[in-house]
Enzyme design. Structure first.
Site, PDB file in Angstrom:
ATOM      1  N   ASP A  25       0.904  -1.279   0.030  1.00 52.90           N
ATOM      2  CA  ASP A  25      -0.310   0.032  -0.028  1.00 52.90           C
ATOM      3  C   ASP A  25       0.908   1.336  -0.105  1.00 52.90           C
ATOM      4  O   ASP A  25       0.485   2.241  -0.420  1.00 52.90           O
ATOM      5  CB  ASP A  25      -0.768   0.050   1.138  1.00 52.90           C
ATOM      6  CG  ASP A  25      -2.097  -1.059   1.203  1.00 52.90           C
ATOM      7  OD1 ASP A  25      -2.271  -1.443   0.213  1.00 52.90           O
ATOM      8  OD2 ASP A  25      -2.860  -0.933   2.106  1.00 52.90           O
ATOM      9  N   GLU A  51      -2.654  -1.567  -8.980  1.00 54.50           N
ATOM     10  CA  GLU A  51      -1.461  -1.007  -8.948  1.00 54.50           C
ATOM     11  C   GLU A  51      -1.162  -0.476 -10.225  1.00 54.50           C
ATOM     12  O   GLU A  51      -0.156  -0.348 -10.900  1.00 54.50           O
ATOM     13  CB  GLU A  51      -0.255  -1.787  -8.701  1.00 54.50           C
ATOM     14  CG  GLU A  51      -0.439  -3.383  -8.879  1.00 54.50           C
ATOM     15  CD  GLU A  51      -0.435  -3.510 -10.325  1.00 54.50           C
ATOM     16  OE1 GLU A  51      -1.681  -3.698 -11.156  1.00 54.50           O
ATOM     17  OE2 GLU A  51       0.633  -3.943 -11.218  1.00 54.50           O
TER      18      GLU A  51
HETATM   19  P1  GH3 Z   1       3.367  -7.239 -14.081  1.00 52.21           P
HETATM   20  O1  GH3 Z   1       4.678  -6.562 -14.069  1.00 52.21           O
HETATM   21  O2  GH3 Z   1       2.779  -8.072 -15.194  1.00 52.21           O
HETATM   22  O3  GH3 Z   1       2.298  -5.767 -13.945  1.00 52.21           O
HETATM   23  O4  GH3 Z   1       3.067  -8.133 -12.789  1.00 52.21           O
HETATM   24  P2  GH3 Z   1       2.234  -7.590 -11.554  1.00 52.21           P
HETATM   25  O5  GH3 Z   1       2.782  -8.782 -10.475  1.00 52.21           O
HETATM   26  O6  GH3 Z   1       2.387  -6.303 -11.089  1.00 52.21           O
HETATM   27  O7  GH3 Z   1       0.955  -8.017 -11.924  1.00 52.21           O
HETATM   28  P3  GH3 Z   1      -0.378  -8.611 -11.287  1.00 52.21           P
HETATM   29  O8  GH3 Z   1      -1.743  -7.893 -11.771  1.00 52.21           O
HETATM   30  O9  GH3 Z   1      -0.218 -10.040 -11.451  1.00 52.21           O
HETATM   31  O10 GH3 Z   1      -0.450  -8.094  -9.787  1.00 52.21           O
HETATM   32  C1  GH3 Z   1      -1.021  -7.067  -9.162  1.00 52.21           C
HETATM   33  C2  GH3 Z   1      -0.709  -7.161  -7.659  1.00 52.21           C
HETATM   34  O11 GH3 Z   1      -1.189  -5.848  -7.207  1.00 52.21           O
HETATM   35  C3  GH3 Z   1      -1.952  -8.200  -7.331  1.00 52.21           C
HETATM   36  C4  GH3 Z   1      -2.795  -7.388  -6.178  1.00 52.21           C
HETATM   37  O12 GH3 Z   1      -2.751  -8.078  -5.231  1.00 52.21           O
HETATM   38  C5  GH3 Z   1      -1.864  -6.009  -6.137  1.00 52.21           C
HETATM   39  N1  GH3 Z   1      -2.810  -5.258  -5.711  1.00 52.21           N
HETATM   40  C6  GH3 Z   1      -3.635  -4.441  -6.124  1.00 52.21           C
HETATM   41  N2  GH3 Z   1      -4.181  -3.642  -5.386  1.00 52.21           N
HETATM   42  C7  GH3 Z   1      -3.532  -3.397  -4.346  1.00 52.21           C
HETATM   43  C8  GH3 Z   1      -3.679  -2.530  -3.144  1.00 52.21           C
HETATM   44  O13 GH3 Z   1      -4.447  -1.632  -2.840  1.00 52.21           O
HETATM   45  N3  GH3 Z   1      -2.752  -2.933  -2.342  1.00 52.21           N
HETATM   46  C9  GH3 Z   1      -1.553  -3.805  -2.422  1.00 52.21           C
HETATM   47  N4  GH3 Z   1      -0.916  -3.882  -1.291  1.00 52.21           N
HETATM   48  N5  GH3 Z   1      -1.392  -4.508  -3.436  1.00 52.21           N
HETATM   49  C10 GH3 Z   1      -2.285  -4.460  -4.405  1.00 52.21           C
HETATM   50 MG    MG Z   2       1.885  -4.643 -12.576  1.00 52.94          MG
HETATM   51 MG    MG Z   3      -1.603  -4.474 -13.180  1.00 53.42          MG
END
Ligand code: GH3
Ligand code: MG
Ligand code: MG
Ligand code: MG
Length: 322
Positions: free
Chosen positions: A194, A221
Site C-alpha cells: 500500500d 497498482e
Molecule cells: P506485471 O509486471 O505483469 O504488472 O506483474 P504484477 O505482479 O504487477 O501484476 P499482477 O496484475 O499479477 O498483480 C498486481 C498485484 O497488485 C496483485 C494485487 O494483489 C496487488 N494489488 C492491487 N491493489 C492493491 C492494493 O491496493 N494494495 C496492495 N498492497 N496490493 C494491491
Molecule cells: Mg503490475
Molecule cells: Mg496491473
C-alpha cells in the site's frame, strides 16, 4: 446587487422585492455566510447564472414574474436545479403548499417570519447540501492515494475527448503499471505494498503539473494520466521522465522481480484530431490503445515506455531509461 455579509461559508440568495423582509432575513441568516439580494426575477436569474448560490429564498410575488415560475425555471436548468429553493410566503390559499412542491421547491417559510424557524429551515438545507457535496467528493476519490478514482477518470476522459475533438487538439493517455508488484506484496507484505502505491501516486502528482493534466488511480497498482492538448511526442517524453524518476526513487524491490528497484511500465496512446473529430473518438478506444502499448512493455521486459499507433503499425518504442 448588494453583498451585505462578507463571512466565509455558504452563499444565500434572497429574492424579494420587500425591503423589510430582506432586512429581517439578512439579520437571521448572516451567520450562514454571504447573503445576496435580488428584487426581481430577471435580476435573480442572471445572478444565479453568474454565481450560483448554495440556497435560494424566493418570494412568491415578484414585480416581473411569479416566484413559482422562477422556481420552475431554476429547476428546469441543469446548472441550477440542485440549488435548494425555499419559498417565503404569507399566502394561505388552499393548495399553495402543493404548488410549491409541484414546481420543485425544497421547502417554504411562512410570514410573519419567525427568526428561529427561518434559521432552522435554512440550516437543514445547508447541512443537506454540505453532506451531498462531501459524498460527491468522496465518491470520486481513491481512499488509499487521495487521487481521482476510476469513476472520476471515466467522467474526465469522456469530457476531455469531447472538448479536444471540438477544439480540435490532440489528447494523450498514459497507462502506468507497477512492474512485478505481486512479488513486492509477497516479499514485503500488503501494508508495504500500500505504501509503495502511495509513493507512486505522489511521484505522479509531482511530475504531472500542468493545470489541464489529470492523474487517477485506475485500479490496483495501475494509474492513468490524461494529457489534453498533448502530442504523442510530448506524452512519450513525460512518460520517460516518470519512468526515470521512479527508478531514481530507488525503492528496493523483491529479489524475484526483474529489477532490483521498483519500476514502471507505461503505455502511451494519442488521438489526433482531423477535421474537428477523432476517427476513434471514444474513451474505450484510447484506453484500449494505451493498454495494448502497456502489454507491449510487459512483453519487452518491463521498465519501459511504448506507444500505440492507431494507423495499425506495430507499437513503437521509446528510448528506454536504464
Ligand atoms: P506485471 O509486471 O505483469 O504488472 O506483474 P504484477 O505482479 O504487477 O501484476 P499482477 O496484475 O499479477 O498483480 C498486481 C498485484 O497488485 C496483485 C494485487 O494483489 C496487488 N494489488 C492491487 N491493489 C492493491 C492494493 O491496493 N494494495 C496492495 N498492497 N496490493 C494491491
Ligand atoms: Mg503490475
Ligand atoms: Mg496491473
Ligand atoms: Mg413580493
Amino acid at each position: 446587487v448588494i453583498n451585505v455579509a462578507a463571512k466565509q461559508g455558504q452563499s444565500i440568495l434572497i429574492i424579494d422585492d420587500d425591503t423589510s423582509v430582506v432586512l429581517a432575513l439578512q439579520q437571521v441568516l448572516q451567520s450562514f455566510g454571504r447573503i445576496f439580494f435580488a428584487s426581481c426575477a430577471e435580476e435573480a436569474l442572471a445572478m444565479v447564472k453568474v454565481n450560483p448560490p448554495d440556497v435560494i429564498l424566493l418570494d412568491v410575488e415578484l414585480p416581473d414574474k411569479s416566484g413559482l415560475e422562477v422556481c420552475a425555471e431554476l429547476k428546469a436548468d441543469p446548472q441550477s436545479q440542485a440549488i435548494p429553493v425555499l419559498f417565503i410566503t404569507s399566502l394561505t390559499e388552499p393548495g399553495f403548499e402543493e404548488q410549491v412542491f409541484a414546481v420543485g421547491a425544497e421547502d417554504y417559510i411562512s410570514k410573519p417570519l419567525n427568526p428561529r424557524v427561518v434559521a432552522a429551515r435554512v440550516g437543514i438545507q445547508v447541512a443537506h447540501q454540505r453532506a451531498l457535496r462531501t459524498l460527491e467528493q468522496l465518491a470520486h476519490l481513491d481512499g488509499l492515494t487521495g487521487l481521482a478514482n476510476r469513476r472520476r477518470f471515466d467522467e474526465f476522459l469522456e469530457a476531455e475527448l469531447r472538448r479536444c475533438s471540438r477544439e480540435p487538439m490532440p489528447i494523450s493517455l498514459l497507462m502506468i503499471d507497477i512492474d512485478h508488484f505481486k512479488h513486492y506484496n509477497d516479499h514485503f507484505g500488503h501494508l508495504a505494498g500500500d505504501d509503495c502505491i502511495k509513493q507512486v501516486a505522489r511521484l505522479l502528482e509531482t511530475h504531472v503539473q500542468r493545470a489541464a493534466d489529470f492523474v487517477a488511480r485506475y485500479g490496483g497498482e495501475e494509474f492513468a494520466v490524461v494529457l489534453p492538448g498533448t502530442s504523442r511526442q510530448r506524452a512519450e517524453a513525460l512518460a520517460g521522465e516518470i519512468q526515470l524518476a521512479m527508478q531514481r526513487l530507488s525503492l528496493e524491490h523483491a529479489p524475484t522481480a526483474a529489477h532490483p528497484v521498483v519500476t514502471l511500465s507505461i503505455g502511451v496512446c494519442t488521438m489526433v484530431a482531423s477535421a474537428g473529430s477523432y476517427p476513434e473518438r471514444n474513451a474505450s478506444a484510447i484506453v484500449d490503445g494505451a493498454d495494448q502499448a502497456l502489454y507491449q512493455c510487459k512483453r519487452s521486459g518491463r521498465h519501459c515506455v511504448r506507444s500505440h499507433d492507431f494507423a495499425g503499425q506495430p507499437a513503437r518504442g521509446h528510448a528506454e531509461a536504464g
